[in-house]
Design an enzyme around this catalytic site. Structure first.
Site, PDB file in Angstrom:
ATOM      1  N   ASP A  48      -2.807  -0.177  10.167  1.00 32.18           N
ATOM      2  CA  ASP A  48      -2.165  -1.447  10.532  1.00 32.18           C
ATOM      3  C   ASP A  48      -2.685  -2.012  11.843  1.00 32.18           C
ATOM      4  OD1 ASP A  48      -0.397  -1.773   8.430  1.00 32.18           O
ATOM      5  OD2 ASP A  48       1.153  -0.537   9.367  1.00 32.18           O
ATOM      6  N   GLN A  92       5.763  11.054  10.469  1.00 34.05           N
ATOM      7  CA  GLN A  92       4.690  10.058  10.443  1.00 34.05           C
ATOM      8  C   GLN A  92       3.552  10.427  11.390  1.00 34.05           C
ATOM      9  OE1 GLN A  92       4.780   6.392  12.637  1.00 34.05           O
ATOM     10  NE2 GLN A  92       4.565   5.195  10.766  1.00 34.05           N
ATOM     11  N   HIS A 108      -0.253  11.046   7.567  1.00 35.07           N
ATOM     12  CA  HIS A 108      -0.614  10.515   6.252  1.00 35.07           C
ATOM     13  C   HIS A 108      -2.083  10.767   5.869  1.00 35.07           C
ATOM     14  CE1 HIS A 108      -0.245   6.595   3.612  1.00 35.07           C
ATOM     15  NE2 HIS A 108      -1.208   7.348   3.172  1.00 35.07           N
ATOM     16  N   THR A 142       7.274   8.537   5.271  1.00 39.47           N
ATOM     17  CA  THR A 142       5.851   8.473   5.612  1.00 39.47           C
ATOM     18  C   THR A 142       5.020   8.842   4.393  1.00 39.47           C
ATOM     19  OG1 THR A 142       4.283  10.144   6.464  1.00 39.47           O
ATOM     20  CG2 THR A 142       6.555  10.437   7.066  1.00 39.47           C
ATOM     21  N   ARG A 188       0.827  -1.217   0.000  1.00 40.00           N
ATOM     22  CA  ARG A 188       0.000   0.000   0.000  1.00 40.00           C
ATOM     23  C   ARG A 188       0.857   1.262   0.000  1.00 40.00           C
ATOM     24  NH1 ARG A 188      -0.693  -0.735   5.808  1.00 40.00           N
ATOM     25  NH2 ARG A 188      -2.487  -2.109   5.582  1.00 40.00           N
ATOM     26  N   ASP A 189       1.954   1.232   0.754  1.00 37.48           N
ATOM     27  CA  ASP A 189       2.780   2.438   0.843  1.00 37.48           C
ATOM     28  C   ASP A 189       3.374   2.777  -0.524  1.00 37.48           C
ATOM     29  OD1 ASP A 189       2.211   2.448   3.505  1.00 37.48           O
ATOM     30  OD2 ASP A 189       4.184   1.773   4.173  1.00 37.48           O
TER      31      ASP A 189
HETATM   32  C1  GLC Z   1       2.658   3.079   8.677  1.00 35.89           C
HETATM   33  C2  GLC Z   1       2.677   2.045   7.583  1.00 35.89           C
HETATM   34  C3  GLC Z   1       1.497   2.199   6.659  1.00 35.89           C
HETATM   35  C4  GLC Z   1       0.204   2.264   7.426  1.00 35.89           C
HETATM   36  C5  GLC Z   1       0.264   3.320   8.507  1.00 35.89           C
HETATM   37  C6  GLC Z   1      -0.963   3.319   9.381  1.00 35.89           C
HETATM   38  O1  GLC Z   1       2.911   4.332   8.154  1.00 35.89           O
HETATM   39  O2  GLC Z   1       3.849   2.144   6.829  1.00 35.89           O
HETATM   40  O3  GLC Z   1       1.438   1.136   5.754  1.00 35.89           O
HETATM   41  O4  GLC Z   1      -0.835   2.515   6.524  1.00 35.89           O
HETATM   42  O5  GLC Z   1       1.382   3.106   9.323  1.00 35.89           O
HETATM   43  O6  GLC Z   1      -1.061   2.162  10.136  1.00 35.89           O
END
Ligand code: GLC
Length: 796
Positions: free
Chosen positions: A490, A686, A640, A705, A348-349
Site C-alpha cells: 500500500d 500483521q 503476509h 492479516t 486484494r485481501d
Molecule cells: C495491509 C493491507 C493489504 C496490503 C498490506 C501491505 O495488510 O490490508 O491490502 O497488501 O497492508 O501494504
C-alpha cells in the site's frame, strides 16, 4: 517469558497469567453475530456489520485498555467485597485472586477463584441464532453458606460507529430502553430494525438499563455504584446511554454451584422471550457448544497432520486455519485495530483470503469470489474497496440511513478510475478461482455469467481474460507493469513507475489461467495467452535482474528501486519471492535471489519486507519512505509476504530453508518470548517490528492479516506439498532433510486420503514412489466421495 499454553486436546489456548502486555483477542460467532473479545472480557459484538449494526459499545485505543466489555460481577454480602469473573474491570490483585482465560474456537471462557468462590463465564454464539450466551457458573468452595449477588453488565452502542463517536445531538436522544417480564429491550428509534434484548434464564432480582444509574457518577466499570450497594435501581429511559444489568441473588451452601445463563440478542422483546425459553435449560447451551465444536471439527478434519514440528502441528491443525477462516468470514474490518470504521471488501485481501480455504469453506470461498467478480470493472481492474451489497438485488431490509444528512454517493461514482486503481488487485483473483475449481472439481463455474461493476456481463472465464489484458496494457517504459496507486504494498506509490512484483504476479496468474484455457479447449486463447506469458517472462528476465537479486521496480523517472547501489531499501522481499514463486526466475537466479533475502532480510522473528529501512522521504517511491524505520511497510517483518518465501524456497527444493523461515515467523514458537512478542502466540500478526526499530521483535495486529491464509496455504500446499490439481491430488513435499517423514489426513472431493510420507534417504524434495491402497500408482485420482484410501509417498 510466557503467559499461557496450548491445550491441543481441547483446541484451546489457556492464558494462565492475565496481566498480558496487550489484549489477546478471540472471535465469538461464525455467522451474522460476532463478538471480538479479549482475555478480560473486553470487546464488542455486532450483527452483520461492525460499522452500522454494532450492538455493544467499545472505546477503542483507550485507557483503561480495550473496554468496556461483557462483564459479570459478584458481590459478597458477608463483607461487601466484590469482583468480576474476568480479571478486568475490577482487577483484584493477582496474588489474592486467581484468574485464567481460555480462548477456544468461537468461544472464550473466563475463570476466577477468589475467597472460596470459583466462577466462570463462557461466551458463545450458537449456530442459527443471533444471540450471545453468557454461561455463568458460581460455586461455593468454602465451608460456610454464602450470600452473593451476581450482576451482568454491558453497554449498548448507538449502532453506527460514527454515531457512537461523534455528533451526539441526535443519537443521545434516540435510543431507549425498557424492562418487562425479565427482558430488557433496547432500541434505536431511527431504525426500524434497530432492536436488541438482554435476558436470562431466571427471574431477575433487579435490573438497570440506564448506564449512568448502574455505574454511578464519578464511578467507573471498576466500581459500579449498583454493585457497591448490591442493588440495582430499576432504571429505564427514553434517550441517554443504556446498559444491560440484571441482578440475581444467590445463597450457596458449601459445595453448591449455581448456573446462570444470560442472553444478549438481536431482535425485540418477543425474540428475547423465545431465546430465553430455548436456552433456559443449560443442557441446551451445552448442546449449542457441542454443535459449534462439531462445526469447527468438520472444517479442521479436512486436513490434519502429524509432523516432527510440534509448533507446526499446533498451528496447522487448529489455529492457522481458524485465523484464515475468520478473515474470510469477517473480511478484515472487525478487530481492536480495525474497529468497524470501514466495511465491505478489500479487493486484494479478499481474493487472497478466499484462496486459502476452498477445502474447509467452499461455499464462502465461492461467495467471496463471486462478489469480487461483481466488483471487477469491465476494463479489467478491481474496485479497491467496495460493498458487495452494491451489486446485489435490493432486499426487504432497509439500509441504514442516518437522519443527519450525509450525501450518499450515486452508483456511477462508486466506480473509481485508474488514479485509484491498485495494479495488483484483480490479478490475485485468477489463482483463487483456480484453487476453488481444483478443490471442488466445479469446472462449470468458469462458465458462470456474472455482471461487471460498471455494467455488462461475462463468464468467469471472460473476467479472467480482462484481468490479464488489463495488466498487459498497463505497462511502463521498460515493459514492466505500472505500479499505479499502489501494488500489494500500500505504501509503494509508483503511479506510472513500474512494479516488478506486479509483472511477476502477471506471470503467475497467466500460468493459472492457461490451465483453465486448456481445460476449456480454447485454442485461440491458449495461443494468445501463451504468447503473453512468454513476453512478460522475457521482460522479467531482462529488465528486473540486478545480479544478486531482483529489483523492486522503477520510479516514474526511470530510477531502479531496490538495486545494489541503493543505501536504503536495497533489497525487497516481495519481488524476490515472486520472481521465484511465479516461475519467472531461472533456477540460478532463484538461488541467488533467495540467498540474498536470507543474507539481508532474515531475522530470528521472520523476514523483513525491505532493508535497510528508508529514512529519507522520496516522493517517487511513495509513502513507504515516510514510515518510521522498522515499522509496518518500511522494514518491519511484515508477516503476509513471509509465506511467499517459504513457497518460493519449496519451488527451489530447499526444505531446510523453507522450514527455517517458517519457524522464525511461527507464533506458537514465540510462546515463551512474550516479553518480546507481546501479542497472541496463537495468531499471526500483521507485522513484527524490524531490526531498525527499538522494539525489534514486537508483534502487532493479530487475526486480520493476509498471513493467516498465506501461512496455511504455503505450509500445506508447498512444504507438506498436498496440492489438489484439476484431476489429481498431487503430493510433492519439500521438507527439512532431517525429517523421517510425516503423516496427514486430507479430504478431497468427499474422499478421505490417509497419507504417509516416508523420507528414508533424508532428501528435501522428490518423490521416488507412490502407492494408493497398497498398489504402485502414477498419481492419485479423485476417488468416489465417501471412500477412504491409504497413500504412501516415498521420497528420494
Ligand atoms: C495491509 C493491507 C493489504 C496490503 C498490506 C501491505 O495488510 O490490508 O491490502 O497488501 O497492508 O501494504
Amino acid at each position: 517469558m510466557k503467559y499461557g499454553h496450548f491445550d491441543n486436546a481441547k483446541r484451546e489456548y489457556v492464558i494462565d497469567r492475565v496481566d498480558l502486555p496487550v489484549s489477546w483477542t478471540n472471535y465469538i460467532g461464525v455467522e451474522d453475530m460476532c463478538a471480538v473479545m479479549n482475555h478480560t472480557a473486553g470487546g464488542y459484538v455486532f450483527y452483520k456489520s461492525p460499522q452500522y449494526h454494532r450492538i455493544t459499545r467499545f472505546r477503542p485505543n483507550g485507557v483503561p485498555m480495550d473496554g468496556p466489555g461483557h462483564y459479570v460481577y459478584i458481590s459478597d454480602a458477608e463483607d461487601g467485597d466484590y469482583w468480576s469473573v474476568s480479571w478486568q474491570p475490577v482487577g483484584k490483585p493477582l496474588d489474592e485472586a486467581r484468574y485464567t482465560c481460555r480462548h477456544g474456537l468461537s468461544y472464550s471462557v473466563y475463570e476466577c477463584d477468589y475467597k472460596g468462590i470459583s466462577a466462570s463465564q463462557r461466551l458463545l454464539v450458537p449456530l442459527g441464532d443471533a444471540v450471545e450466551l453468557w454461561d455463568v457458573r458460581v460455586k461455593n468452595n468454602s465451608d460456610r453458606t454464602r450470600s452473593l449477588d451476581v450482576f451482568s453488565y454491558c453497554e449498548f452502542s448507538f449502532h453506527h460507529i460514527d454515531m457512537d463517536n461523534q455528533n451526539f445531538q441526535m443519537s443521545l436522544y434516540a435510543s431507549g430502553s425498557s424492562y418487562a417480564e425479565g427482558v430488557i429491550e433496547y432500541d434505536l428509534f431511527y431504525e426500524e430494525f434497530g432492536y436488541q434484548y438482554f435476558t436470562a434464564n431466571f427471574e431477575p432480582d433487579g435490573y438497570d438499563c440506564v448506564r449512568d444509574r448502574f455505574i454511578g457518577n464519578y464511578h467507573t466499570e471498576a466500581n459500579p455504584a449498583a454493585v457497591e450497594k448490591r442493588s440495582c435501581s430499576s432504571s429505564t429511559e427514553k434517550g441517554g446511554n443504556h446498559c444491560a444489568a440484571l441482578q440475581k441473588k444467590l445463597t450457596l451452601a458449601p459445595g453448591e454451584e449455581a448456573r446462570l445463563i444470560f442472553l444478549l440478542g438481536e431482535g425485540r422483546r418477543a425474540d428475547g422471550q423465545r431465546m430465553r425459553e430455548k436456552y433456559a435449560d443449560p443442557a441446551a447451551v451445552d448442546a449449542a457448544a457441542d454443535a459449534l465444536a462439531a462445526y469447527w471439527n468438520a472444517k479442521l478434519t479436512k486436513l490434519q497432520i502429524a509432523t516432527p514440528n510440534e509448533n507446526m502441528n499446533t498451528m496447522l491443525n487448529t489455529w492457522n486455519l481458524y485465523q484464515a477462516e475468520i478473515n474470510v468470514m469477517f473480511s478484515r474490518f472487525a478487530s481492536f485495530i480495525e474497529v468497524g470504521g470501514r466495511t465491505g471488501l478489500g479487493y486484494r485481501d479478499t481474493a487472497q483470503d478466499a484462496m486459502c480455504v476452498p477445502h474447509s469453506n467452499p461455499k464462502k470461498c465461492r461467495e467471496r469470489i463471486e462478489q469480487l467478480l461483481h466488483g471487477l470493472v469491465s476494463k479489467g481492474y478491481g474496485l479497491h474497496l467496495f460493498d458487495p451489497a452494491w451489486f446485489e438485488p435490493e432486499t426487504e431490509e432497509k439500509p441504514f440511513a442516518s437522519p443527519t444528512v450525509v450525501p450518499v454517493p450515486d452508483a456511477a461514482s462508486r466506480i473509481h478510475g485508474l488514479k485509484d486503481t491498485c495494479s495488483d488487485d484483480a490479478l490475485w483473483l485468477i489463482p483463487s478461482i483456480m484453487e476453488y475449481v481444483r478443490e471442488t472439481g466445479d469446472e462449470a463455474f468458469l462458465n458462470r455469467v456474472i455482471g461487471y461493476a460498471d455494467g455488462g456481463e461475462g463468464t468467469v472465464y471472460e473476467h479472467m481474460k480482462r484481468i490479464l489484458d488489463f495488466s498487459a496494457e498497463q505497462i511502463g517504459a521498460h515493459g514492466v507493469c505500472k505500479g499505479l496507486r499502489a501494488d500489494w504494498n500500500d505504501c509503494l506509490n509508483l503511479g506510472g513507475g513500474e512494479s516488478a512484483l506486479v509483472s511477476f504476479l502477471h506471470v503467475w496468474a497467466l500460468e493459472h489461467f492457461l490451465e483453465a484455457a486448456r481445460c476449456m479447449d480454447a485454442a485461440d486463447d491458449i495461443e494468445k495467452y501463451e504468447a503473453m506469458y512468454g513476453r512478460v517472462k522475457h521482460v522479467c528476465e531482462t529488465e528486473l535482474w540486478d545480479g544478486d537479486w531482483f529489483i523492486r521496480g522503477f520510479t516514474k523517472s526511470g530510477r531502479k528501486i531496490g538495486t545494489h547501489t541503493d543505501q536504503e531499501g536495497k533489497i525487497h522481499l516481495e519481488s524476490n519471492a515472486w520472481a521465484v514463486l511465479s516461475g519467472a526466475a531461472t533456477y540460478e537466479q532463484g538461488i541467488k535471489a533467495l540467498d540474498s533475502v536470507d543474507r539481508y532480510l532474515y531475522t530470528p522473528y521472520g523476514i523483513m519486507l525491505n532493508g535497510p529501512s528508508y529514512t529519507v522521504p522520496d516522493e517517487e517511491v511513495g509513502f513507504v519512505t515516510r514510515v518510521y524505520p522498522g515499522v509496518k511497510e518500511n522494514g518491519s517483518i511484515f508477516s503476509h509476504p513471509n509465506p511467499w518465501v517459504w513457497a518460493a524456497e519449496c519451488r527451489l527444493g530447499r526444505g531446510d530453508r523453507a522450514m527455517k523461515f517458517y519457524d522464525a515467523l511461527c507464533p506458537a514458537r514465540q510462546n515463551d518470548m512474550i516479553e518480546i512478542r507481546e501479542s497472541e502466540p496463537y495468531s499471526y500478526c500483521q507485522f513484527i517490528m524490524g531490526r531498525d526499530h527499538t522494539a525489534f521483535g514486537r508483534a502487532r495486529h493479530p487475526f486480520m492479516t493476509g498471513s493467516g491464509g498465506w501461512a496455511y496455504f504455503s505450509a500445506t500446499r508447498y512444504i507438506l506439498g498436498i496440492r489438489p490439481q484439476l484431476d489429481e491430488l498431487l503430493i510433492d513435499p519439500c521438507i527439512p532433510a532431517e525429517w523421517d517423514g510425516f503423516t496427514a489426513t486430507r479430504e478431497w472431493r468427499g474422499a478421505v486420503y490417509h497419507i504417509e510420507v516416508r523420507n528414508p534417504d533424508h532428501v528435501m524434495k522428490g518423490v521416488r514412489s507412490l502407492q494408493l491402497d497398497g498398489a504402485l500408482a502414477d498419481y492419485i485420482p479423485p476417488c468416489a466421495a465417501g471412500t477412504e484410501h491409504t497413500v504412501v509417498v516415498v521420497m528420494g
